[in-house]
Motif scaffolding. Structure first.
Motif, PDB file in Angstrom:
ATOM      1  N   ARG A 140      14.546   2.329   5.401  1.00  0.00           N
ATOM      2  CA  ARG A 140      14.731   1.497   4.274  1.00  0.00           C
ATOM      3  C   ARG A 140      13.325   1.058   3.871  1.00  0.00           C
ATOM      4  O   ARG A 140      12.870   1.378   2.808  1.00  0.00           O
ATOM      5  CB  ARG A 140      15.606   0.211   4.044  1.00  0.00           C
ATOM      6  N   ALA A 141      12.724   0.710   4.853  1.00  0.00           N
ATOM      7  CA  ALA A 141      11.383   0.359   4.988  1.00  0.00           C
ATOM      8  C   ALA A 141      10.170   1.374   4.438  1.00  0.00           C
ATOM      9  O   ALA A 141       9.392   1.054   3.696  1.00  0.00           O
ATOM     10  CB  ALA A 141      10.782  -0.517   6.186  1.00  0.00           C
ATOM     11  N   LEU A 142      10.435   2.587   5.121  1.00  0.00           N
ATOM     12  CA  LEU A 142       9.527   3.709   4.717  1.00  0.00           C
ATOM     13  C   LEU A 142       9.981   4.232   3.564  1.00  0.00           C
ATOM     14  O   LEU A 142       8.967   4.526   2.735  1.00  0.00           O
ATOM     15  CB  LEU A 142       9.933   5.065   5.697  1.00  0.00           C
ATOM     16  N   ARG A 143      11.213   4.367   2.873  1.00  0.00           N
ATOM     17  CA  ARG A 143      11.545   4.685   1.621  1.00  0.00           C
ATOM     18  C   ARG A 143      11.011   3.848   0.651  1.00  0.00           C
ATOM     19  O   ARG A 143      10.308   4.014  -0.110  1.00  0.00           O
ATOM     20  CB  ARG A 143      12.912   4.667   1.480  1.00  0.00           C
ATOM     21  N   ALA A 144      10.987   2.563   0.915  1.00  0.00           N
ATOM     22  CA  ALA A 144      10.070   1.371   0.094  1.00  0.00           C
ATOM     23  C   ALA A 144       8.543   1.784  -0.069  1.00  0.00           C
ATOM     24  O   ALA A 144       8.009   1.665  -1.069  1.00  0.00           O
ATOM     25  CB  ALA A 144      10.422  -0.040   0.488  1.00  0.00           C
ATOM     26  N   LEU A 145       8.143   1.981   1.099  1.00  0.00           N
ATOM     27  CA  LEU A 145       6.773   2.282   1.186  1.00  0.00           C
ATOM     28  C   LEU A 145       6.127   3.439   0.440  1.00  0.00           C
ATOM     29  O   LEU A 145       5.277   3.348  -0.333  1.00  0.00           O
ATOM     30  CB  LEU A 145       6.268   2.396   2.750  1.00  0.00           C
ATOM     31  N   LEU A 146       6.997   4.482   0.535  1.00  0.00           N
ATOM     32  CA  LEU A 146       6.680   5.761  -0.356  1.00  0.00           C
ATOM     33  C   LEU A 146       6.795   5.490  -1.608  1.00  0.00           C
ATOM     34  O   LEU A 146       6.035   5.896  -2.580  1.00  0.00           O
ATOM     35  CB  LEU A 146       7.657   6.728   0.095  1.00  0.00           C
ATOM     36  N   ALA A 147       7.843   4.678  -2.041  1.00  0.00           N
ATOM     37  CA  ALA A 147       8.008   4.584  -3.446  1.00  0.00           C
ATOM     38  C   ALA A 147       6.698   3.752  -4.112  1.00  0.00           C
ATOM     39  O   ALA A 147       6.386   3.768  -5.168  1.00  0.00           O
ATOM     40  CB  ALA A 147       9.242   3.558  -3.841  1.00  0.00           C
ATOM     41  N   ALA A 148       6.389   2.626  -3.344  1.00  0.00           N
ATOM     42  CA  ALA A 148       5.388   1.885  -3.737  1.00  0.00           C
ATOM     43  C   ALA A 148       4.132   2.380  -3.732  1.00  0.00           C
ATOM     44  O   ALA A 148       3.144   2.198  -4.514  1.00  0.00           O
ATOM     45  CB  ALA A 148       5.281   0.391  -2.788  1.00  0.00           C
ATOM     46  N   ARG A 149       3.648   3.158  -2.786  1.00  0.00           N
ATOM     47  CA  ARG A 149       2.317   3.664  -2.344  1.00  0.00           C
ATOM     48  C   ARG A 149       1.948   5.084  -3.211  1.00  0.00           C
ATOM     49  O   ARG A 149       0.990   5.191  -3.645  1.00  0.00           O
ATOM     50  CB  ARG A 149       1.910   3.787  -1.030  1.00  0.00           C
ATOM     51  N   VAL A 150       3.085   5.991  -3.292  1.00  0.00           N
ATOM     52  CA  VAL A 150       2.758   7.347  -3.642  1.00  0.00           C
ATOM     53  C   VAL A 150       3.722   7.611  -4.850  1.00  0.00           C
ATOM     54  O   VAL A 150       3.727   8.747  -5.387  1.00  0.00           O
ATOM     55  CB  VAL A 150       2.854   8.424  -2.788  1.00  0.00           C
ATOM     56  N   ARG A 153      -2.217  12.752  -5.358  1.00  0.00           N
ATOM     57  CA  ARG A 153      -3.397  12.165  -5.328  1.00  0.00           C
ATOM     58  C   ARG A 153      -3.297  10.820  -4.526  1.00  0.00           C
ATOM     59  O   ARG A 153      -4.295  10.984  -3.643  1.00  0.00           O
ATOM     60  CB  ARG A 153      -3.923  12.094  -6.750  1.00  0.00           C
ATOM     61  N   LEU A 154      -2.415  10.139  -4.664  1.00  0.00           N
ATOM     62  CA  LEU A 154      -2.188   8.822  -4.119  1.00  0.00           C
ATOM     63  C   LEU A 154      -1.962   9.060  -2.597  1.00  0.00           C
ATOM     64  O   LEU A 154      -2.428   8.313  -1.882  1.00  0.00           O
ATOM     65  CB  LEU A 154      -1.035   8.027  -4.757  1.00  0.00           C
ATOM     66  N   PHE A 155      -0.977  10.100  -2.316  1.00  0.00           N
ATOM     67  CA  PHE A 155      -1.033  10.369  -0.918  1.00  0.00           C
ATOM     68  C   PHE A 155      -2.222  11.048  -0.016  1.00  0.00           C
ATOM     69  O   PHE A 155      -2.392  10.343   0.849  1.00  0.00           O
ATOM     70  CB  PHE A 155       0.206  11.528  -0.800  1.00  0.00           C
ATOM     71  N   ALA A 156      -3.002  11.572  -0.908  1.00  0.00           N
ATOM     72  CA  ALA A 156      -4.387  11.950  -0.395  1.00  0.00           C
ATOM     73  C   ALA A 156      -5.253  10.796   0.328  1.00  0.00           C
ATOM     74  O   ALA A 156      -6.172  10.910   0.793  1.00  0.00           O
ATOM     75  CB  ALA A 156      -4.972  12.919  -1.242  1.00  0.00           C
ATOM     76  N   GLU A 157      -4.934   9.876  -0.823  1.00  0.00           N
ATOM     77  CA  GLU A 157      -6.079   8.547  -0.619  1.00  0.00           C
ATOM     78  C   GLU A 157      -5.582   7.784   0.552  1.00  0.00           C
ATOM     79  O   GLU A 157      -6.372   6.734   0.709  1.00  0.00           O
ATOM     80  CB  GLU A 157      -6.134   7.868  -2.119  1.00  0.00           C
ATOM     81  N   LEU A 158      -4.367   7.792   0.915  1.00  0.00           N
ATOM     82  CA  LEU A 158      -3.767   7.015   2.035  1.00  0.00           C
ATOM     83  C   LEU A 158      -4.744   7.208   3.392  1.00  0.00           C
ATOM     84  O   LEU A 158      -5.227   8.285   3.685  1.00  0.00           O
ATOM     85  CB  LEU A 158      -2.392   7.342   2.574  1.00  0.00           C
ATOM     86  N   PRO A 159      -4.484   5.975   4.116  1.00  0.00           N
ATOM     87  CA  PRO A 159      -5.428   6.204   5.410  1.00  0.00           C
ATOM     88  C   PRO A 159      -4.825   7.245   6.174  1.00  0.00           C
ATOM     89  O   PRO A 159      -3.554   7.728   6.347  1.00  0.00           O
ATOM     90  CB  PRO A 159      -5.343   4.877   6.169  1.00  0.00           C
TER      91      PRO A 159
END
Length: 910
Positions: A161-171, A199-205
């Protein structure tokens, strides 16, 4: 040395929101972590107990530095205020003096526990133990908290659930507030086509990208790492096209040669060639599901249609840049493969049907055939015309047989030629030229038939009359031969006269009737649809007046109304005829109240004239579109709906047909003497014309010259014309329908939809022989056939000693037991014949075809096909098992062969 913990703004905010309410007025907060926020974030506001508190953050690494910062805050920055000073750094508590610690919250440096903060942000009581070790995930969740906060997680925040929420928020991948895990390959590939997501995914660390890729591979499958690598490389939009291209390369005969070029397209995103197979499978799976959605139609279908084509056209562009197009010409998914197959079919149209039919099967096997519906249907139409050209051509024989054959076969040729003349949607010049050559061959043969028919018509016209029709159904006899039988025993037919409806238009309109609501019927003695001969020349004022008066006549609306009323008055029935403008409703009404009132009156026969087709010949339908559907005829759908509601049968009839002008625009009219209309004149016949004289010629003093060539006209250009002597103009279609929930009138039989198209249209293995090759049964007045043996769709009775599956079924013990519980069950031979017909047809037939099979075997008319099928369901569906059922919203009867065997034929060969 262990890494020093870090605290960003959000971590500090959560810490303050937790600690300050019980800080007893203290304004100094020591944090045992290095500051991870930016310099611009060192001053902010938090809400504590509903009030805003100003916060200042400073970094200090010594006790003296902390003491000095606190002094300046209380004396210079905010003397006497309530703002809070947060000091970050790693100064052990035992190095701080008690005076300084006395001002600090909890009198000591506070540890930043990221796991606790994450729990608090999600409102969770506990945390998935795996997350405690994944500091990158905890850091990311703190950094990415959305403005409205994270969704509440309940008792335990799971890692998924945490990873799903993170994906939605960041990319922007997925929905952070969804209760279920809805990520799959479809979602991932769909996301790759969004403008911002990759593009947002490419900008992640790097660490976050690696962690998310690993989890997505677990959840969505092995395609995820390659797709995300493409996204990180700035090529997320090409992820799905490259997957389609990979599938094509792996399936092509020269996969080894194509593999290197494909690798250059993927670049560094392709870790190894071993992942190509799973990646291609995932991509084609997504596209296959999109194709199925597109085929289903609706709003979602239209969206899927455009998505699929956009992706695959891009795949073809990529193939071209890598010089792969030639190697992938036979692919089943790429648009270039569809175009190659279409061109192969076009090249085969100059020969015999065999190779073209094989090419058509190859085209239909392409996955885009269902999306390029119009193009595929035109290719199928071209092969149909090629099959027709391959059938032997026989002499017309007689006018009556000619118009019937035109209704049953050559009218379908005109429909097919019209469809093909519209051109292919691909605008491929090779395909267009092939269609052009085929149409020329078809028109040459059609002109031969029209010329032969014109000669027979000239001889027939000299003596034919209402008293001596010589085997033809005359237009003035249509009311007596078709409408009056429908009016027996209190019947109330609605007679719809579609001015100018030719055979090709009629068969297309008939195909548009909803078979759930309507059953097409024909006189029981007929093998097919009725066709009458128009009055000559084929003009509205002559043919329509004769049709509606029931006798040769000429005139306008007043003559038609008087003649129609008089015809029915002789039969002791009231009647009313509505012309253009008289049946159209005023504001708020789809149909005129007077018309609706007449339809509701059980005593009244109603007739309506619809001029849409005839009007379109003069000033509508630029270029003469081939297809006419029910919705194209003004008010036809409303009239059919009103007739259905009133339980009335419908007789659909024309007064004459028409030919379309498909000649060059620069072609002008033929200059001739005695011109009276677009297609007829007075004087001796010239080339392309025939001289007509006799009692059926109602103009020109009983003698006219009429054009039989479809490209001949004497007046200014229009969309189409009538008045001539071609089969298309002289043939008058007569179609009859009854509501499916009502009984078929006595003397009539259902016409299965399977029996309406000619054999060459349906695609039989061997070309169908024209009807003229066999002697026609004798006909009486009006062209009525004498009763004859049924033939065509259903098999001949079995040889003695042979027991069919249908007969085995009705003789079985389970069937005999079930029959005892079904009142008024149909006879065993009728049930057996219906089952055998279904089995021979592969398990699917229309209700009318099933009833016709039973009738052919027993000689007893099944006057309500829907009710007959319902009785079969009751007899065969023991214990609720659907051996036989209506599917496709009642349009089709489906027989499950395996269930039939299990229920009734256990122990017999399947």
């Amino acid at each position: 040395m262990a890494a020093r913990p870090a605290a960003g703004r959000r971590a500090v905010e959560v810490l303050l929101e937790t600690e300050l309410p019980r800080a007893e007025g203290r304004r100094l907060v020591l944090v045992d972590a290095v500051w991870a926020g930016g310099d611009e974030e060192r001053e902010f506001t938090v809400r504590v107990d509903g009030a805003a508190r100003r916060v200042h953050v400073t970094d200090q690494d010594s006790p003296l530095g902390i003491a000095d910062a606190w002094r300046r805050h209380t004396t210079e920055t905010d003397p006497g205020g309530d703002s809070v000073l947060v000091v970050t750094g790693r100064v052990p508590a035992d190095q701080l003096g008690w005076d300084l610690r006395g001002h600090a919250v909890r009198r000591r440096p506070l540890a930043v526990e990221q796991a606790d903060i994450v729990k608090q942000l999600f409102g969770a009581g506990d945390l998935d133990t795996r997350m405690v070790r994944e500091t990158w995930l905890l850091d990311a969740l703190l950094e990415a908290e959305p403005p409205g906060g994270w969704p509440r997680a309940g008792s335990v925040l799971t890692r998924d659930r945490a990873l799903r929420a993170l994906l939605a928020a960041r990319v922007g991948l997925g929905d952070m507030r969804a209760d279920s895990l809805d990520l799959d390959a479809d979602t991932l590939f769909d996301w790759s086509r969004t403008p911002a997501g990759p593009r947002l995914f490419a900008e992640l660390p790097d660490q976050q990208r690696a962690g998310l890729a690993e989890w997505l591979e677990e959840v969505t499958g092995p395609a995820a790492p390659t797709l995300l690598a493409l996204a990180a490389d700035g090529r997320g939009a090409d992820a799905l096209p490259l997957g389609a291209l990979a599938s094509a390369v792996l399936a092509c005969p020269s996969a080894a040669d194509a593999g290197f070029a494909l690798g250059t397209l993927f670049g560094r995103a392709l870790g190894s060639f071993d992942v190509l197979g799973p990646y291609a499978a995932a991509a084609t799976g997504v596209l296959t599901r999109w194709i199925a959605q597109a085929e289903a139609g609706g709003g979602a279908g239209a969206d899927a249609h455009s998505r699929v084509l956009a992706v695959l056209e891009r795949a073809d562009q990529l193939a071209e840049t890598a010089r792969l197009t030639g190697l992938l010409a036979g692919d089943r998914l790429l648009p270039s493969g569809y175009r190659t197959r279409l061109r192969s079919l076009a090249a085969a149209l100059d020969g015999r049907p065999g190779p073209a039919q094989a090419a058509l099967r190859d085209l239909a096997d392409h996955q885009l055939a269902v999306l390029h519906t119009e193009s595929t249907e035109r290719a199928r139409t071209a092969v149909r015309l090629l099959r027709w050209l391959d059938t032997p051509q026989a002499a017309p024989g007689s006018v009556g047989r000619s118009v019937r054959h035109h209704m049953e076969s050559t009218g379908w040729v005109d429909l097919a030629a019209g469809i093909l003349a519209e051109g292919d949607a691909s605008r491929d010049s090779e395909v267009g030229e092939a269609y052009h050559r085929l149409i020329a061959r078809v028109r040459d043969r059609r002109r031969q038939l029209d010329e032969q028919f014109a000669a027979v018509l000239a001889t027939w016209t000299e003596a034919a009359s209402q008293q001596a029709p010589n085997g033809a159904l005359l237009i003035e006899d249509v009311l007596a031969e078709a409408a009056a039988p429908l009016a027996r025993d209190g019947g109330r037919p609605l007679i719809l006269v579609l001015d100018g409806m030719s055979a090709d238009v009629a068969v297309e309109l008939a195909a548009g009737f909803d078979r759930r609501n309507w059953t097409e019927i024909v006189p029981a003695a007929e093998a097919g649809r009725l066709a009458a001969v128009a009055m000559l020349p084929t003009l509205t004022k002559i043919s329509r007046a004769s049709l509606l008066c029931g006798a040769p006549a000429e005139g306008g609306q007043d003559v038609e109304r008087a003649g129609f009323t008089a015809f029915w008055k002789k039969r002791r029935r009231e009647a009313v005829l509505f012309h253009k403008g008289g049946f159209e409703g005023t504001a708020g009404h789809r149909l005129a109240p007077e018309l609706l009132g007449a339809l509701a009156d059980d005593r009244t026969i109603v007739g309506v004239i619809l001029n849409t087709i005839d009007d379109a010949l003069a000033d509508g339908r630029e270029s003469g579109r081939a297809r006419w559907r029910i919705g194209d005829i003004a008010k036809l759908a409303d009239l059919l709906g009103a007739a259905l509601g009133a339980g009335r049968p419908v007789l659909l009839v024309s007064d004459h047909g028409h030919v379309l002008d498909r000649g060059p625009r620069e072609a002008g009219p033929v200059v001739a003497e005695g011109v009276q209309g677009a297609r007829w004149r007075t004087g001796p016949a010239q080339s392309g014309e025939v001289e007509l004289a006799g009692p059926r010629v109602r103009a020109g003093g009983g003698r006219v010259a009429a054009a039989w060539r479809d490209d001949l006209r004497y007046t200014a250009r229009q969309a189409g014309y009538h008045g001539g002597a071609s089969l298309a103009e002289v043939t008058v279609p007569v179609l009859a329908f009854v509501p499916s929930d009502s009984e078929i009138p006595a003397g009539w039989a259902a016409l299965p939809a399977e029996n309406t198209a000619p054999e060459w249209w349906r695609g039989a293995a061997e070309p169908a022989q024209p009807q003229e090759t066999a002697p026609a049964p004798p006909r009486g007045k009006g062209g009525r056939k004498q009763p004859a043996q049924s033939e065509g769709l259903f098999p001949q009775p079995p040889q003695p000693g042979h027991v069919t599956p249908g007969e085995q079924t009705v003789r079985s013990k389970p069937y005999e037991t079930q029959r005892e519980f079904v009142r008024n069950a149909p006879a065993g031979p009728a049930v057996a014949a219906a089952l055998d017909a279904l089995l021979e047809a592969g398990g699917k037939l229309s209700p009318a075809a099933v009833a016709a099979a039973a009738q052919a075997a027993t000689g007893k008319s099944e006057r309500n096909p829907q009710r007959f099928v319902t009785m079969l369901e009751r007899l065969l569906n023991i214990d609720g098992y659907p051996v036989l059922q209506l599917v496709e919203s009642g349009r089709t009867v489906h027989l499950d062969k395996e269930l039939l065997r299990q229920q009734f034929l256990e122990g017999t060969p399947s």
